[in-house]
Design a protein around this motif. Structure first.
Motif, PDB file in Angstrom:
ATOM      1  N   LEU A 168       0.831  -1.205   0.000  1.00  0.00           N
ATOM      2  CA  LEU A 168       0.000   0.000   0.000  1.00  0.00           C
ATOM      3  C   LEU A 168       0.873   1.266   0.000  1.00  0.00           C
ATOM      4  O   LEU A 168       0.660   2.192  -0.788  1.00  0.00           O
ATOM      5  CB  LEU A 168      -0.927  -0.010   1.222  1.00  0.00           C
ATOM      6  CG  LEU A 168      -2.060   1.011   1.196  1.00  0.00           C
ATOM      7  CD1 LEU A 168      -3.059   0.689   0.093  1.00  0.00           C
ATOM      8  CD2 LEU A 168      -2.772   1.045   2.537  1.00  0.00           C
ATOM      9  N   VAL A 169       1.866   1.250   0.904  1.00  0.00           N
ATOM     10  CA  VAL A 169       2.774   2.409   0.999  1.00  0.00           C
ATOM     11  C   VAL A 169       3.510   2.607  -0.323  1.00  0.00           C
ATOM     12  O   VAL A 169       3.615   3.725  -0.841  1.00  0.00           O
ATOM     13  CB  VAL A 169       3.785   2.219   2.159  1.00  0.00           C
ATOM     14  CG1 VAL A 169       4.882   3.277   2.111  1.00  0.00           C
ATOM     15  CG2 VAL A 169       3.051   2.266   3.491  1.00  0.00           C
ATOM     16  N   PHE A 170       3.978   1.485  -0.884  1.00  0.00           N
ATOM     17  CA  PHE A 170       4.709   1.552  -2.149  1.00  0.00           C
ATOM     18  C   PHE A 170       3.805   2.121  -3.257  1.00  0.00           C
ATOM     19  O   PHE A 170       4.193   3.008  -4.013  1.00  0.00           O
ATOM     20  CB  PHE A 170       5.194   0.147  -2.533  1.00  0.00           C
ATOM     21  CG  PHE A 170       5.934   0.118  -3.844  1.00  0.00           C
ATOM     22  CD1 PHE A 170       7.253   0.552  -3.935  1.00  0.00           C
ATOM     23  CD2 PHE A 170       5.321  -0.345  -5.000  1.00  0.00           C
ATOM     24  CE1 PHE A 170       7.934   0.533  -5.136  1.00  0.00           C
ATOM     25  CE2 PHE A 170       5.994  -0.369  -6.196  1.00  0.00           C
ATOM     26  CZ  PHE A 170       7.300   0.064  -6.273  1.00  0.00           C
ATOM     27  N   GLY A 171       2.564   1.601  -3.297  1.00  0.00           N
ATOM     28  CA  GLY A 171       1.614   2.059  -4.321  1.00  0.00           C
ATOM     29  C   GLY A 171       1.322   3.545  -4.193  1.00  0.00           C
ATOM     30  O   GLY A 171       1.321   4.275  -5.189  1.00  0.00           O
ATOM     31  N   VAL A 178       1.975   9.064  -6.008  1.00  0.00           N
ATOM     32  CA  VAL A 178       2.323  10.463  -5.724  1.00  0.00           C
ATOM     33  C   VAL A 178       3.401  10.949  -6.708  1.00  0.00           C
ATOM     34  O   VAL A 178       3.299  12.047  -7.263  1.00  0.00           O
ATOM     35  CB  VAL A 178       2.808  10.622  -4.256  1.00  0.00           C
ATOM     36  CG1 VAL A 178       3.455  11.987  -4.044  1.00  0.00           C
ATOM     37  CG2 VAL A 178       1.625  10.458  -3.300  1.00  0.00           C
ATOM     38  N   THR A 179       4.408  10.090  -6.957  1.00  0.00           N
ATOM     39  CA  THR A 179       5.474  10.526  -7.889  1.00  0.00           C
ATOM     40  C   THR A 179       4.924  10.693  -9.312  1.00  0.00           C
ATOM     41  O   THR A 179       5.327  11.595 -10.034  1.00  0.00           O
ATOM     42  CB  THR A 179       6.656   9.537  -7.920  1.00  0.00           C
ATOM     43  OG1 THR A 179       6.149   8.233  -8.109  1.00  0.00           O
ATOM     44  CG2 THR A 179       7.473   9.604  -6.672  1.00  0.00           C
ATOM     45  N   VAL A 180       3.983   9.797  -9.686  1.00  0.00           N
ATOM     46  CA  VAL A 180       3.386   9.928 -11.028  1.00  0.00           C
ATOM     47  C   VAL A 180       2.623  11.249 -11.124  1.00  0.00           C
ATOM     48  O   VAL A 180       2.723  11.974 -12.133  1.00  0.00           O
ATOM     49  CB  VAL A 180       2.458   8.727 -11.333  1.00  0.00           C
ATOM     50  CG1 VAL A 180       1.611   8.991 -12.581  1.00  0.00           C
ATOM     51  CG2 VAL A 180       3.285   7.465 -11.536  1.00  0.00           C
ATOM     52  N   GLY A 223      11.083   8.225  -7.393  1.00  0.00           N
ATOM     53  CA  GLY A 223       9.962   7.869  -6.515  1.00  0.00           C
ATOM     54  C   GLY A 223       9.953   6.391  -6.183  1.00  0.00           C
ATOM     55  O   GLY A 223       9.804   5.997  -5.014  1.00  0.00           O
ATOM     56  N   VAL A 224      10.137   5.559  -7.203  1.00  0.00           N
ATOM     57  CA  VAL A 224      10.148   4.104  -6.997  1.00  0.00           C
ATOM     58  C   VAL A 224      11.329   3.716  -6.113  1.00  0.00           C
ATOM     59  O   VAL A 224      11.196   2.915  -5.169  1.00  0.00           O
ATOM     60  CB  VAL A 224      10.224   3.363  -8.364  1.00  0.00           C
ATOM     61  CG1 VAL A 224      10.469   1.872  -8.161  1.00  0.00           C
ATOM     62  CG2 VAL A 224       8.944   3.582  -9.142  1.00  0.00           C
ATOM     63  N   TYR A 225      12.477   4.324  -6.392  1.00  0.00           N
ATOM     64  CA  TYR A 225      13.681   4.018  -5.609  1.00  0.00           C
ATOM     65  C   TYR A 225      13.487   4.403  -4.139  1.00  0.00           C
ATOM     66  O   TYR A 225      13.872   3.677  -3.225  1.00  0.00           O
ATOM     67  CB  TYR A 225      14.881   4.758  -6.217  1.00  0.00           C
ATOM     68  CG  TYR A 225      16.199   4.384  -5.578  1.00  0.00           C
ATOM     69  CD1 TYR A 225      16.804   3.153  -5.876  1.00  0.00           C
ATOM     70  CD2 TYR A 225      16.826   5.237  -4.693  1.00  0.00           C
ATOM     71  CE1 TYR A 225      18.002   2.809  -5.290  1.00  0.00           C
ATOM     72  CE2 TYR A 225      18.028   4.892  -4.104  1.00  0.00           C
ATOM     73  CZ  TYR A 225      18.614   3.673  -4.403  1.00  0.00           C
ATOM     74  OH  TYR A 225      19.791   3.320  -3.823  1.00  0.00           O
ATOM     75  N   ALA A 226      12.826   5.583  -3.957  1.00  0.00           N
ATOM     76  CA  ALA A 226      12.599   6.061  -2.587  1.00  0.00           C
ATOM     77  C   ALA A 226      11.596   5.167  -1.848  1.00  0.00           C
ATOM     78  O   ALA A 226      11.671   5.017  -0.626  1.00  0.00           O
ATOM     79  CB  ALA A 226      12.087   7.500  -2.619  1.00  0.00           C
ATOM     80  N   ALA A 227      10.657   4.570  -2.599  1.00  0.00           N
ATOM     81  CA  ALA A 227       9.608   3.755  -1.968  1.00  0.00           C
ATOM     82  C   ALA A 227      10.070   2.331  -1.692  1.00  0.00           C
ATOM     83  O   ALA A 227       9.442   1.615  -0.912  1.00  0.00           O
ATOM     84  CB  ALA A 227       8.373   3.738  -2.859  1.00  0.00           C
ATOM     85  N   ILE A 263      12.376  13.936 -18.056  1.00  0.00           N
ATOM     86  CA  ILE A 263      12.224  14.451 -16.691  1.00  0.00           C
ATOM     87  C   ILE A 263      11.174  13.637 -15.936  1.00  0.00           C
ATOM     88  O   ILE A 263      11.361  13.285 -14.763  1.00  0.00           O
ATOM     89  CB  ILE A 263      11.879  15.964 -16.715  1.00  0.00           C
ATOM     90  CG1 ILE A 263      13.100  16.739 -17.199  1.00  0.00           C
ATOM     91  CG2 ILE A 263      11.446  16.455 -15.339  1.00  0.00           C
ATOM     92  CD1 ILE A 263      12.870  18.188 -17.486  1.00  0.00           C
ATOM     93  N   GLN A 264      10.072  13.301 -16.598  1.00  0.00           N
ATOM     94  CA  GLN A 264       9.033  12.478 -15.958  1.00  0.00           C
ATOM     95  C   GLN A 264       9.595  11.120 -15.544  1.00  0.00           C
ATOM     96  O   GLN A 264       9.350  10.643 -14.430  1.00  0.00           O
ATOM     97  CB  GLN A 264       7.878  12.267 -16.931  1.00  0.00           C
ATOM     98  CG  GLN A 264       6.868  13.413 -16.938  1.00  0.00           C
ATOM     99  CD  GLN A 264       5.676  13.112 -17.809  1.00  0.00           C
ATOM    100  OE1 GLN A 264       5.832  12.706 -18.949  1.00  0.00           O
ATOM    101  NE2 GLN A 264       4.488  13.295 -17.258  1.00  0.00           N
ATOM    102  N   ALA A 265      10.368  10.520 -16.451  1.00  0.00           N
ATOM    103  CA  ALA A 265      10.939   9.198 -16.156  1.00  0.00           C
ATOM    104  C   ALA A 265      11.874   9.281 -14.945  1.00  0.00           C
ATOM    105  O   ALA A 265      11.841   8.410 -14.060  1.00  0.00           O
ATOM    106  CB  ALA A 265      11.694   8.680 -17.378  1.00  0.00           C
ATOM    107  N   VAL A 266      12.690  10.353 -14.910  1.00  0.00           N
ATOM    108  CA  VAL A 266      13.623  10.520 -13.782  1.00  0.00           C
ATOM    109  C   VAL A 266      12.847  10.649 -12.470  1.00  0.00           C
ATOM    110  O   VAL A 266      13.185  10.004 -11.461  1.00  0.00           O
ATOM    111  CB  VAL A 266      14.531  11.760 -14.014  1.00  0.00           C
ATOM    112  CG1 VAL A 266      15.317  12.095 -12.758  1.00  0.00           C
ATOM    113  CG2 VAL A 266      15.492  11.498 -15.171  1.00  0.00           C
ATOM    114  N   ILE A 267      11.761  11.448 -12.485  1.00  0.00           N
ATOM    115  CA  ILE A 267      10.963  11.645 -11.261  1.00  0.00           C
ATOM    116  C   ILE A 267      10.362  10.313 -10.802  1.00  0.00           C
ATOM    117  O   ILE A 267      10.408   9.957  -9.615  1.00  0.00           O
ATOM    118  CB  ILE A 267       9.853  12.696 -11.498  1.00  0.00           C
ATOM    119  CG1 ILE A 267      10.481  14.080 -11.678  1.00  0.00           C
ATOM    120  CG2 ILE A 267       8.863  12.724 -10.325  1.00  0.00           C
ATOM    121  CD1 ILE A 267       9.515  15.155 -12.122  1.00  0.00           C
ATOM    122  N   VAL A 268       9.804   9.541 -11.739  1.00  0.00           N
ATOM    123  CA  VAL A 268       9.172   8.268 -11.373  1.00  0.00           C
ATOM    124  C   VAL A 268      10.221   7.285 -10.839  1.00  0.00           C
ATOM    125  O   VAL A 268       9.987   6.597  -9.830  1.00  0.00           O
ATOM    126  CB  VAL A 268       8.413   7.678 -12.589  1.00  0.00           C
ATOM    127  CG1 VAL A 268       7.925   6.263 -12.284  1.00  0.00           C
ATOM    128  CG2 VAL A 268       7.234   8.564 -12.944  1.00  0.00           C
TER     129      VAL A 268
END
Lengths: 236, 282
Positions: B20-23, B28-30, B68-72, B60-65
């Motif tokens: 859930l947290v990961f999702g 949020v990053t998306v 986000g995934v790495y942080a989660a 830039i979008q890909a970098v943000i996502v």
């Protein structure tokens, strides 16, 4: 015709008339030139419009960012320099705005546009083609049709070079106006195949005013190229 | 009770709460990536070429996502090194299981690296002609000149002959114009040359070429070669052809129909037999 004009105004020269009229909400801009009539509504009634020569690459539509001068071949001795006067076609731009924030309303010209290819179709560039005579002194011109380019050619190589072409990046063009449009430029020739050109940012004569440029209105993030490297030869 | 069930591991040490947290983190990053994209398009829309801006925004979008995934990921308590091993193995399995997709992917990477075309170019890929809309990793999107959407798998793009009509800054096109034998070919050539000289986008260099190519059965064939900027060549082609036709008409230079002169020998008799009319024709 060149200068800043407060609304309402009417200008007429060489068969071209520009008129601005106020109505309740808008200013009506009307330009009549041979074979063309343009009318636009401007969303303000106070202020002024600037009319000045602009980079000659906008008509009939923009296809290039370079201007190519073709002239009678000039033989330049090794390690020497010559100064010549050429003419260039004037395109006149009408701008609205103040400071750094202005927009192009209209652009017109009495000169017949022509384009050319500098270099090969694969690697070359399309250029605005300017066929010009070569003068020792400032030639007499119709200000709405032609401007004057003073070109200093320096041969930095060890061989004689015949120079008959000069290509300039349009984003680097600095046009000044007074009695007529004018630019001063320099060209360093390294060999018959390689040269470099740039346009001076200082007025060619005292009292001349720098013209607003169409390039600035685009607010492009791509930096201006200060000079152009002619890699496909400086002669025919 | 609910919290307990969310906290109990379902796969290894991973709990539903972790998922859930990961999702939520990815969502949020998306959303952030989309907001940034809208902001970038508003801020740079009139300053950067649309195709280049599109690429920039996607990167830039890909970098943000990815960030986000790495942080989660820590919510799963997963070591990155383990992930690489598992990911690599899974990738190998997926590659064997979906060879066509992998083939398209590989071809796509080669097409992107080789750059035989870019969005906005007019191209012909095999039997498909049109404007390149997008070059994706698996497929290339073409909008045909009729406005039809065509998705071409990159494997086909890679293996097909690609004709890019605007890869070079200038291109040549040609006309063949037949004038009657009674017309003045030299005058016709002069008229055509003056029209070519007056048109802004008929390039001064390389100069156009106009010459008599053939003394054909019904006409004198005049060939016209014209170089024009690739961006406007089609409009130049259509405009010039009609201008030439009008100018030749005005000068009284005839563009003849195919014709054949038949000479009947003196004294020869021609008998015309009429077929009897059908019943229904009466």
């Amino acid at each position: 015709m060149f200068g800043r004009h407060s609304i309402p105004f009417r200008l007429e020269d060489s068969g071209i008339s520009i008129e601005t009229r106020r109505n309740e909400k808008f200013t009506i801009y009307e330009r009549i030139s041979p074979y063309e009539r343009v009318e636009k509504r401007l969303g303000f009634t106070e202020g002024a419009l600037t009319v000045n020569p602009v980079e000659p690459v906008n008509l009939p539509q923009e296809v290039t960012g370079a201007v190519e001068f073709h002239f009678t071949p000039i033989a330049v001795m090794p390690l020497s320099e010559v100064e010549v006067f050429l003419t260039f076609p004037v395109e006149t731009g009408v701008f609205s705005g103040t400071g750094d924030n202005f927009t192009l309303i209209d652009v017109f010209s009495l000169a017949q546009p022509k384009y050319s290819l500098y270099g090969s179709p694969e690697r070359g560039i399309i250029t605005r083609h300017v066929e010009t005579g070569v003068s020792n002194d400032v030639p007499t011109v119709n200000p709405l049709e032609e401007g004057v380019l003073s070109l200093r050619i320096r041969n930095a190589g060890r061989d004689w070079v015949w120079v008959s072409r000069a290509v300039f990046e349009s984003s680097s063009l600095r046009i000044f106006y007074g009695p007529h449009a004018a630019m001063s430029a320099e060209m360093v020739v390294y060999s018959r195949l390689l040269g470099e050109t740039w346009v001076s940012k200082t007025p060619p004569a005292k009292g001349m005013q720098e013209a607003l440029r169409v390039y600035q209105t685009r607010r492009s993030l791509i930096p201006e190229k200060p000079s152009y490297l002619m890699e496909y030869g400086v002669g025919d | 009770m609910v919290f307990d069930s969310l906290s109990s591991p379902i796969i290894g040490t991973v709990t539903p709460l972790d998922i859930l947290v990961f999702g939520i983190a990815v969502l949020v990053t998306v959303i952030i990536a989309r907001i940034v994209a809208i902001y970038l398009k508003k801020a740079l829309g009139d300053r950067v070429d649309p195709t280049e801006l599109d690429k920039l925004v996607k990167v830039i979008q890909a970098v943000i996502v990815i960030i986000g995934v790495y942080a989660a990921l820590p919510s799963f308590d997963i070591q990155l090194a383990d992930m690489l091993v598992v990911g690599g193995t899974l990738g190998l399995v997926a590659a064997f299981a979906s060879q066509r997709i992998v083939s398209n992917l590989g071809s796509g990477l080669f097409v992107i690296a080789e750059r035989p075309m870019k969005p906005g170019d007019n191209v012909a890929i095999g039997s498909v002609s049109g404007t390149v809309e997008q070059i994706r990793v698996l497929s290339t999107i073409i909008k045909t000149y009729e406005g039809v959407y065509v998705r071409v798998p990159n494997e086909k793009v890679f293996n097909s002959e690609i004709i890019n009509y605007v890869a070079n800054v200038a291109r040549r096109f040609e006309y063949t114009i037949g004038i009657s034998y009674g017309s003045d070919a030299e005058a016709a050539i002069q008229i055509i040359e003056s029209l070519l000289k007056a048109h802004p986008f008929v390039l001064a260099h390389p100069a156009p070429s106009v010459f008599v190519e053939e003394l054909a059965d019904s006409s004198v064939k005049i060939r016209v070669f014209i170089w024009a900027p690739s961006r406007v060549w089609w409009s130049v082609r259509t405009e010039m052809l009609w201008e030439i036709k009008k100018a030749l008409d005005e000068a009284g230079i005839e563009i003849p129909f195919p014709q054949r002169v038949v000479t009947i020998a003196e004294g020869a008799r021609v008998e015309v037999a009429h077929a009897p009319a059908e019943e229904g024709d009466r």
